[in-house]
Design a protein around this motif. Structure first.
Motif, PDB file in Angstrom:
ATOM      1  N   LYS A  61      47.621  45.007  37.134  1.00  0.00           N
ATOM      2  CA  LYS A  61      47.548  44.438  38.483  1.00  0.00           C
ATOM      3  C   LYS A  61      46.603  45.294  39.321  1.00  0.00           C
ATOM      4  N   ARG A  62      46.726  46.566  39.080  1.00  0.00           N
ATOM      5  CA  ARG A  62      45.896  47.495  39.835  1.00  0.00           C
ATOM      6  C   ARG A  62      44.405  47.284  39.497  1.00  0.00           C
ATOM      7  N   ASN A 108      43.028  44.548  38.494  1.00  0.00           N
ATOM      8  CA  ASN A 108      42.641  43.302  39.164  1.00  0.00           C
ATOM      9  C   ASN A 108      42.387  43.565  40.643  1.00  0.00           C
ATOM     10  N   ASP A 109      43.325  44.291  41.195  1.00  0.00           N
ATOM     11  CA  ASP A 109      43.194  44.558  42.631  1.00  0.00           C
ATOM     12  C   ASP A 109      41.939  45.377  42.918  1.00  0.00           C
ATOM     13  N   THR A 110      41.601  46.295  42.031  1.00  0.00           N
ATOM     14  CA  THR A 110      40.461  47.180  42.258  1.00  0.00           C
ATOM     15  C   THR A 110      39.130  46.491  41.970  1.00  0.00           C
ATOM     16  N   GLY A 137      38.741  43.156  40.966  1.00  0.00           N
ATOM     17  CA  GLY A 137      38.746  41.689  41.071  1.00  0.00           C
ATOM     18  C   GLY A 137      39.094  41.058  39.713  1.00  0.00           C
ATOM     19  N   HIS A 138      39.288  39.753  39.749  1.00  0.00           N
ATOM     20  CA  HIS A 138      39.690  39.017  38.537  1.00  0.00           C
ATOM     21  C   HIS A 138      38.638  39.109  37.449  1.00  0.00           C
TER      22      HIS A 138
END
Ligand SMILES: Nc1nc2c(ncn2[C@@H]2O[C@H](COP(=O)(O)OP(=O)(O)OP(=O)(O)O)[C@@H](O)[C@H]2O)c(=O)[nH]1
Length: 548
Positions: free
Chosen positions: A421-422, A424-426, A428-429
């Motif tokens: 998740k991190r 992705n958060d950092t 992007g997808h």
């Protein structure tokens, strides 16, 4: 016809029988005339002898008398024999007069012999003998006249009958000729018609046999085509085409060798997918420009060494023929069928057959490709190219059954990227997807061809390792963890790295059924997460553990 000819032939015969009757009557009439004349002549001779003796007294003069009198009985008998019933009275009258005349002459001769010459002369002078003779002359003369008249009538009749007979014979012969000619003409025409009919029947029988043979060949080809299409329906991948197609094409196109090429996805080359009749020859790729069939967009036939030959070459004989047929599906050229045959007349290169086979192949091959892409869609994860969860679940069932049957081990490794998740958060997808793909590559590279590596969902993967013990699975999981840790994915000037936690469970040490096995691996993964991530944890041994 035979009856007509027989009747016609009988006519002259009947007519000639009539003529013969007339001739017989003529003969009988002549015999009668001769007989009457004989009687008259004998009487005249006897009278001449009687007169000579009476005048001369020389006994030698009696010779004619004696001859005449001696011949009379036979002459009269002959008259009686010839006389018709209506003439018998006349004949008897002639006989009586003759006998009276002979008796009169005998009396005069007796008188003379006995020296009574004058009495004899007187008796003659009494004209008794002359009267009898005159009466006889009149009677015989009348009869002879009637006979002469009858004879002349008969002659006329017989002449007329003969003329009629000749005419009839000629007519009947002509009629017979006409009838026989007609019969021969009809027979000849009938024979000609029969021989024409026989010839026609022969030709018809030959063409029927040819049609039957062609129909049998067509039926055989249809059945083979149907079998081929049925087999192609079951083909799972374009790879299998190489095994299925040669079996049927060898029989369908018996005197040929050849190959089937399909376009690669890039459509820059065509790859050989199947070949027959060429031994183990390695087939080259074909570029669309190499083939006149592909360039012209239609079947191209070329006699080797004579016509426009394709650059992709041929392996037929120098005198042979090469046929290139573009395979089309839904208006698009999807491949190429290349045939080699010893001649244009070889069995299997008939234009209609080649076109049909290429057309059916085009449809079937495009169906195979379609099925392959559908199968891929249903079994493969589009992002990573790994098998999807459904395929994994099916494979797990199958492999556990096999493990039980072969009493071999079977392991499952759950892989979950840490703190994804991190990421992705950092990043992007997109950044996250890059990591997912890179992680998938690592997994695919580290497993055997017989293993199943799948994306189980999100950032979670699962490996199925058939015929693999828990220890071997642990080693493999450790190598994977290590390789994942070493990933450094460049993205937008930065480098993304990742770690993963792995849970390992194996049949039969850790679980019995597939759900238990998955659950055991999941629990081990959970344990790995819980105990700090970036590590491999094995499931605890089953309390009721059975040995494999
Ligand atoms: N980029 C990308 N992200 C995905 C995909 N599928 C799932 N994710 C993300 O993966 C993340 C999973 O997060 P979590 O389940 O919380 O787990 P985690 O962040 O990895 O944490 P731990 O598993 O506990 O280490 C979520 O943010 C999902 O949105 C995908 O196909 N692509």
């Amino acid at each position: 016809m035979i009856v007509i000819v027989a009747c016609l032939a009988t006519l002259p015969y009947m007519s000639s029988r009539q003529a013969n009757d007339t001739l017989d009557a003529l003969k009988t009439g002549a015999s009668k005339e001769r007989a009457y004349n004989a009687v008259l002549t004998l009487l005249k001779d006897a009278e001449t002898g009687q007169r000579g003796y009476l005048l001369g007294s020389d006994e030698s003069f009696l010779e004619p008398y004696k001859a005449g009198v001696g011949g009379m009985p036979a002459a009269l008998d002959e008259l009686r024999r010839l006389a018709a019933p209506e003439e018998r009275a006349l004949v008897e009258k002639v006989a009586a007069l003759s006998e009276a005349k002979i008796a009169e002459m005998a009396e005069t001769i007796r008188l003379k012999k006995s020296g009574q010459a004058q009495a004899a002369v007187d008796r003659v002078a009494s004209q008794r003998g002359k009267i009898l003779m005159d009466e006889l002359r009149v009677l015989l003369g009348r009869q002879l006249g009637a006979l002469a008249e009858h004879r002349s009538q008969l002659r006329e009749e017989i002449t007329a009958a003969l003329r009629y007979n000749i005419a009839l014979a000629i007519g009947a012969s002509l009629a017979c000729l006409v009838v026989i000619g007609s019969a021969l003409y009809i027979a000849a025409r009938s024979l000609r018609e029969r021989s024409d009919a026989a010839r026609q029947a022969q030709t018809l029988a030959a063409s029927n046999a040819l049609l039957a043979e062609q129909a049998a060949v067509r039926a055989e080809r249809l059945s083979l085509t149907a079998q081929m299409l049925q087999a192609l329906d079951s083909v799972k991948s374009p790879l299998e085409l190489g095994q299925v197609l040669p079996v049927f094409l060898r029989q369908l196109l018996p005197e040929t060798s050849g190959a089937v090429y399909l376009y690669r996805n890039s459509r820059d080359f065509l790859e050989p997918k199947a070949q027959w009749g060429m031994g183990d020859t390695d087939m080259d790729l074909v570029t669309p420009d190499d083939c006149w069939g592909l360039r012209l967009g239609r079947t191209h036939r070329a006699a080797n060494g004579h016509d426009l030959c394709c650059a992709h070459g041929h392996s037929g004989s120098a005198a042979g023929v090469q046929i290139c047929v573009p395979m089309i599906s839904q208006g698009e050229v999807i491949g190429l069928m290349v045939l080699h045959a010893p001649s244009q007349q070889a069995t299997g290169v008939e234009p209609e057959l080649v076109a049909t086979v290429a057309e059916q192949l085009g449809l079937a091959v495009s169906n195979v490709s379609l099925r392959e892409s559908l199968r891929q869609q249903s079994t493969v994860d589009p992002l990573t190219g790994m098998y999807n969860r459904r395929f994994f679940d099916e494979s797990l069932k199958r492999e556990l059954l096999r493990a039980r049957r072969t009493r071999t081990a079977c392991a499952v490794v759950m892989v979950d990227l840490d703190h994804f998740k991190r990421i992705n958060d950092t990043y992007g997808h997109e950044g996250g997807d890059l990591i997912l793909k890179a992680a998938a590559r690592v997994l695919l590279e580290r497993v055997r061809a017989s293993d199943i590596a799948s994306r189980y969902g999100g950032e979670e993967f699962v490996l199925l390792l058939p015929d693999c013990s828990a220890d071997a699975a642990l080693k493999c999981a450790e190598q994977i963890r290590h390789a994942l840790t070493g990933l450094a994915i460049p993205y937008l000037g930065q480098t993304i790295s990742v770690t993963a936690s792995l849970g390992v469970a194996a049949w039969p040490q850790h679980a019995d059924g597939e759900q238990e096995l998955l659950k055991a691996a999941d629990l081990a993964l959970y344990e790995a997460k819980k105990s700090g991530r970036n590590r491999v944890v094995a499931a605890p041994a089953r309390s009721d553990a059975a040995s494999a």
